[in-house]
Structure formats: C-alpha cells, structure tokens
Design a protein around this motif. Sequence first.
Motif, PDB file in Angstrom:
ATOM      1  N   GLY A  43     -18.166  12.900  13.541  1.00 12.21           N
ATOM      2  CA  GLY A  43     -18.072  12.049  14.723  1.00 12.21           C
ATOM      3  C   GLY A  43     -16.668  11.630  15.099  1.00 12.21           C
ATOM      4  O   GLY A  43     -16.408  11.272  16.248  1.00 12.21           O
ATOM      5  N   GLU A  44     -15.755  11.672  14.158  1.00 14.96           N
ATOM      6  CA  GLU A  44     -14.369  11.268  14.420  1.00 14.96           C
ATOM      7  C   GLU A  44     -13.529  12.456  14.849  1.00 14.96           C
ATOM      8  O   GLU A  44     -13.759  13.583  14.415  1.00 14.96           O
ATOM      9  CB  GLU A  44     -13.757  10.655  13.154  1.00 14.96           C
ATOM     10  CG  GLU A  44     -14.493   9.440  12.628  1.00 14.96           C
ATOM     11  CD  GLU A  44     -14.428   8.261  13.582  1.00 14.96           C
ATOM     12  OE1 GLU A  44     -13.365   8.058  14.210  1.00 14.96           O
ATOM     13  OE2 GLU A  44     -15.442   7.545  13.709  1.00 14.96           O
ATOM     14  N   ASP A  45     -12.531  12.191  15.688  1.00 17.59           N
ATOM     15  CA  ASP A  45     -11.579  13.237  16.058  1.00 17.59           C
ATOM     16  C   ASP A  45     -10.861  13.734  14.805  1.00 17.59           C
ATOM     17  O   ASP A  45     -10.664  12.982  13.849  1.00 17.59           O
ATOM     18  CB  ASP A  45     -10.518  12.693  17.024  1.00 17.59           C
ATOM     19  CG  ASP A  45     -11.085  12.331  18.382  1.00 17.59           C
ATOM     20  OD1 ASP A  45     -12.271  12.598  18.648  1.00 17.59           O
ATOM     21  OD2 ASP A  45     -10.323  11.764  19.187  1.00 17.59           O
ATOM     22  N   VAL A  46     -10.479  15.009  14.814  1.00 18.78           N
ATOM     23  CA  VAL A  46      -9.746  15.599  13.696  1.00 18.78           C
ATOM     24  C   VAL A  46      -8.428  16.152  14.235  1.00 18.78           C
ATOM     25  O   VAL A  46      -8.424  16.980  15.150  1.00 18.78           O
ATOM     26  CB  VAL A  46     -10.560  16.730  13.031  1.00 18.78           C
ATOM     27  CG1 VAL A  46      -9.721  17.447  11.972  1.00 18.78           C
ATOM     28  CG2 VAL A  46     -11.833  16.178  12.421  1.00 18.78           C
ATOM     29  N   GLU A  47      -7.342  15.676  13.658  1.00 15.12           N
ATOM     30  CA  GLU A  47      -6.037  16.189  14.044  1.00 15.12           C
ATOM     31  C   GLU A  47      -5.729  17.436  13.243  1.00 15.12           C
ATOM     32  O   GLU A  47      -5.914  17.470  12.033  1.00 15.12           O
ATOM     33  CB  GLU A  47      -4.963  15.123  13.814  1.00 15.12           C
ATOM     34  CG  GLU A  47      -5.122  13.949  14.757  1.00 15.12           C
ATOM     35  CD  GLU A  47      -3.850  13.136  14.903  1.00 15.12           C
ATOM     36  OE1 GLU A  47      -2.757  13.726  14.834  1.00 15.12           O
ATOM     37  OE2 GLU A  47      -3.985  11.928  15.086  1.00 15.12           O
ATOM     38  N   THR A  48      -5.293  18.487  13.950  1.00 14.08           N
ATOM     39  CA  THR A  48      -4.863  19.722  13.315  1.00 14.08           C
ATOM     40  C   THR A  48      -3.430  19.988  13.749  1.00 14.08           C
ATOM     41  O   THR A  48      -2.911  19.315  14.660  1.00 14.08           O
ATOM     42  CB  THR A  48      -5.749  20.915  13.730  1.00 14.08           C
ATOM     43  OG1 THR A  48      -5.482  21.244  15.097  1.00 14.08           O
ATOM     44  CG2 THR A  48      -7.231  20.593  13.556  1.00 14.08           C
ATOM     45  N   GLU A  49      -2.795  20.964  13.140  1.00  8.35           N
ATOM     46  CA  GLU A  49      -1.436  21.329  13.550  1.00  8.35           C
ATOM     47  C   GLU A  49      -1.398  21.777  15.002  1.00  8.35           C
ATOM     48  O   GLU A  49      -0.389  21.614  15.681  1.00  8.35           O
ATOM     49  CB  GLU A  49      -0.896  22.437  12.641  1.00  8.35           C
ATOM     50  CG  GLU A  49      -0.610  21.976  11.238  1.00  8.35           C
ATOM     51  CD  GLU A  49      -0.038  23.089  10.377  1.00  8.35           C
ATOM     52  OE1 GLU A  49       0.485  24.075  10.934  1.00  8.35           O
ATOM     53  OE2 GLU A  49      -0.115  22.963   9.147  1.00  8.35           O
ATOM     54  N   GLY A  50      -2.502  22.333  15.477  1.00 13.79           N
ATOM     55  CA  GLY A  50      -2.549  22.849  16.843  1.00 13.79           C
ATOM     56  C   GLY A  50      -3.029  21.869  17.881  1.00 13.79           C
ATOM     57  O   GLY A  50      -2.997  22.158  19.073  1.00 13.79           O
ATOM     58  N   GLY A  51      -3.517  20.703  17.467  1.00 13.99           N
ATOM     59  CA  GLY A  51      -4.026  19.720  18.412  1.00 13.99           C
ATOM     60  C   GLY A  51      -5.221  18.978  17.840  1.00 13.99           C
ATOM     61  O   GLY A  51      -5.611  19.189  16.690  1.00 13.99           O
ATOM     62  N   VAL A  52      -5.814  18.124  18.655  1.00 14.02           N
ATOM     63  CA  VAL A  52      -6.930  17.274  18.217  1.00 14.02           C
ATOM     64  C   VAL A  52      -8.262  17.922  18.603  1.00 14.02           C
ATOM     65  O   VAL A  52      -8.477  18.302  19.758  1.00 14.02           O
ATOM     66  CB  VAL A  52      -6.833  15.870  18.852  1.00 14.02           C
ATOM     67  CG1 VAL A  52      -8.048  15.026  18.501  1.00 14.02           C
ATOM     68  CG2 VAL A  52      -5.547  15.184  18.416  1.00 14.02           C
ATOM     69  N   VAL A  53      -9.158  18.026  17.608  1.00 14.73           N
ATOM     70  CA  VAL A  53     -10.520  18.484  17.856  1.00 14.73           C
ATOM     71  C   VAL A  53     -11.367  17.233  18.079  1.00 14.73           C
ATOM     72  O   VAL A  53     -11.472  16.389  17.182  1.00 14.73           O
ATOM     73  CB  VAL A  53     -11.074  19.296  16.665  1.00 14.73           C
ATOM     74  CG1 VAL A  53     -12.523  19.696  16.919  1.00 14.73           C
ATOM     75  CG2 VAL A  53     -10.202  20.513  16.385  1.00 14.73           C
ATOM     76  N   PRO A  54     -11.970  17.074  19.270  1.00 15.62           N
ATOM     77  CA  PRO A  54     -12.764  15.885  19.543  1.00 15.62           C
ATOM     78  C   PRO A  54     -13.980  15.785  18.610  1.00 15.62           C
ATOM     79  O   PRO A  54     -14.597  16.791  18.258  1.00 15.62           O
ATOM     80  CB  PRO A  54     -13.227  16.073  20.987  1.00 15.62           C
ATOM     81  CG  PRO A  54     -12.266  17.051  21.578  1.00 15.62           C
ATOM     82  CD  PRO A  54     -11.867  17.943  20.444  1.00 15.62           C
ATOM     83  N   GLY A  55     -14.323  14.556  18.227  1.00 14.54           N
ATOM     84  CA  GLY A  55     -15.481  14.334  17.376  1.00 14.54           C
ATOM     85  C   GLY A  55     -16.780  14.654  18.099  1.00 14.54           C
ATOM     86  O   GLY A  55     -16.868  14.586  19.327  1.00 14.54           O
ATOM     87  N   HIS A  56     -17.798  15.031  17.329  1.00 17.53           N
ATOM     88  CA  HIS A  56     -19.123  15.331  17.863  1.00 17.53           C
ATOM     89  C   HIS A  56     -20.110  15.214  16.718  1.00 17.53           C
ATOM     90  O   HIS A  56     -19.737  15.299  15.546  1.00 17.53           O
ATOM     91  CB  HIS A  56     -19.174  16.727  18.484  1.00 17.53           C
ATOM     92  CG  HIS A  56     -18.602  17.787  17.587  1.00 17.53           C
ATOM     93  ND1 HIS A  56     -19.311  18.379  16.570  1.00 17.53           N
ATOM     94  CD2 HIS A  56     -17.362  18.323  17.542  1.00 17.53           C
ATOM     95  CE1 HIS A  56     -18.542  19.238  15.950  1.00 17.53           C
ATOM     96  NE2 HIS A  56     -17.348  19.233  16.507  1.00 17.53           N
ATOM     97  N   ASP A  57     -21.367  14.991  17.025  1.00 10.34           N
ATOM     98  CA  ASP A  57     -22.392  14.893  16.002  1.00 10.34           C
ATOM     99  C   ASP A  57     -23.749  15.042  16.673  1.00 10.34           C
ATOM    100  O   ASP A  57     -23.849  15.013  17.900  1.00 10.34           O
ATOM    101  CB  ASP A  57     -22.305  13.552  15.265  1.00 10.34           C
ATOM    102  CG  ASP A  57     -22.914  13.615  13.865  1.00 10.34           C
ATOM    103  OD1 ASP A  57     -23.350  14.704  13.433  1.00 10.34           O
ATOM    104  OD2 ASP A  57     -22.958  12.577  13.201  1.00 10.34           O
ATOM    105  N   LEU A  58     -24.777  15.202  15.866  1.00  8.95           N
ATOM    106  CA  LEU A  58     -26.128  15.386  16.383  1.00  8.95           C
ATOM    107  C   LEU A  58     -27.111  14.804  15.380  1.00  8.95           C
ATOM    108  O   LEU A  58     -26.939  14.967  14.174  1.00  8.95           O
ATOM    109  CB  LEU A  58     -26.415  16.888  16.562  1.00  8.95           C
ATOM    110  CG  LEU A  58     -27.819  17.279  16.978  1.00  8.95           C
ATOM    111  CD1 LEU A  58     -28.037  16.941  18.459  1.00  8.95           C
ATOM    112  CD2 LEU A  58     -28.045  18.760  16.763  1.00  8.95           C
TER     113      LEU A  58
END
Length: 143
Positions: A61-76
Amino acid sequence: MSRPMIDGILETSVYVDDMDAAHAFYSRVLGLKRMVSGDRLYAYDAGPAQALLIFHRGHTGEDVETEGGVVPGHDLTGPSHFAFRIAEDQLQPWRSYLKEQGVDIISEVTWPAGGTSLYFHDPDGNVLELAAAPLWPNFYPEF
C-alpha cells in the motif's frame, strides 16, 4: 492530438497472503518461471513479453522509491481474477493435469463464440482461468 496506441497488457497481478504457498503453486503446478523475488513481490514469466506479478497482500500500500523513480502504492482485498490463454487441444490435458495435482476445476464455461474456459482457485482463493479461443471478438486464433 490523436490517442496514442496501446500494444496490449504487459503485466497483470494477483494479491496473496502466503508468498511461499503462492510460489509453490505458480511454479510447481502451473510451471511459471520466477524472474524476480522480493519481500512484497514475485514476478513470473507468463509468456512472451508478459508478466504475472504476485504481491504480498497488505505489504504494497505504500509508495516504493527505486533508483528509477517512485512506484505508487496499491493493494487489494478479496479474491481477484485473471486468465491464461491456452490452445483448444490443451483443454483435456489441463483437466487431467489439474485433477492429478489436486486442483479442483470449479467451473467450465463454453462461450457463445465457441471458446471454453476452465476456472480454478490458487491457494489464496483467487480465481484463475485457462481460456481457449474464441472468447472475445479480438481473440485471434493465430496467437
């Protein structure tokens, strides 16, 4: 400006509670090769240029920072659904194989267009489908 083209679906995802049970099912029963393994994500080769992502439910659910940018959080929550494409002549081998593996087919549907779908659950209750063409108007038998 005209609308840019979409080339298809690159990846689809399913959320699970038990990553080890999911890996055993998707690798051993379905034969998918794991490409990425992490605490919150497993990625499997689901065919040419296609990936199945297995996410650890409640851990994405939380955003994840990577070297290439931020992956938005998601969940189900609750079960989800996706389908694998198979050839029509593979329906009976899949019926037999799933039975041999102790995986119950929960439904079988013959579609008005003539295709057939086999439905079953993964260990987390997600609904998986093996679909033989044609189901949809854009389901081309040559693929």
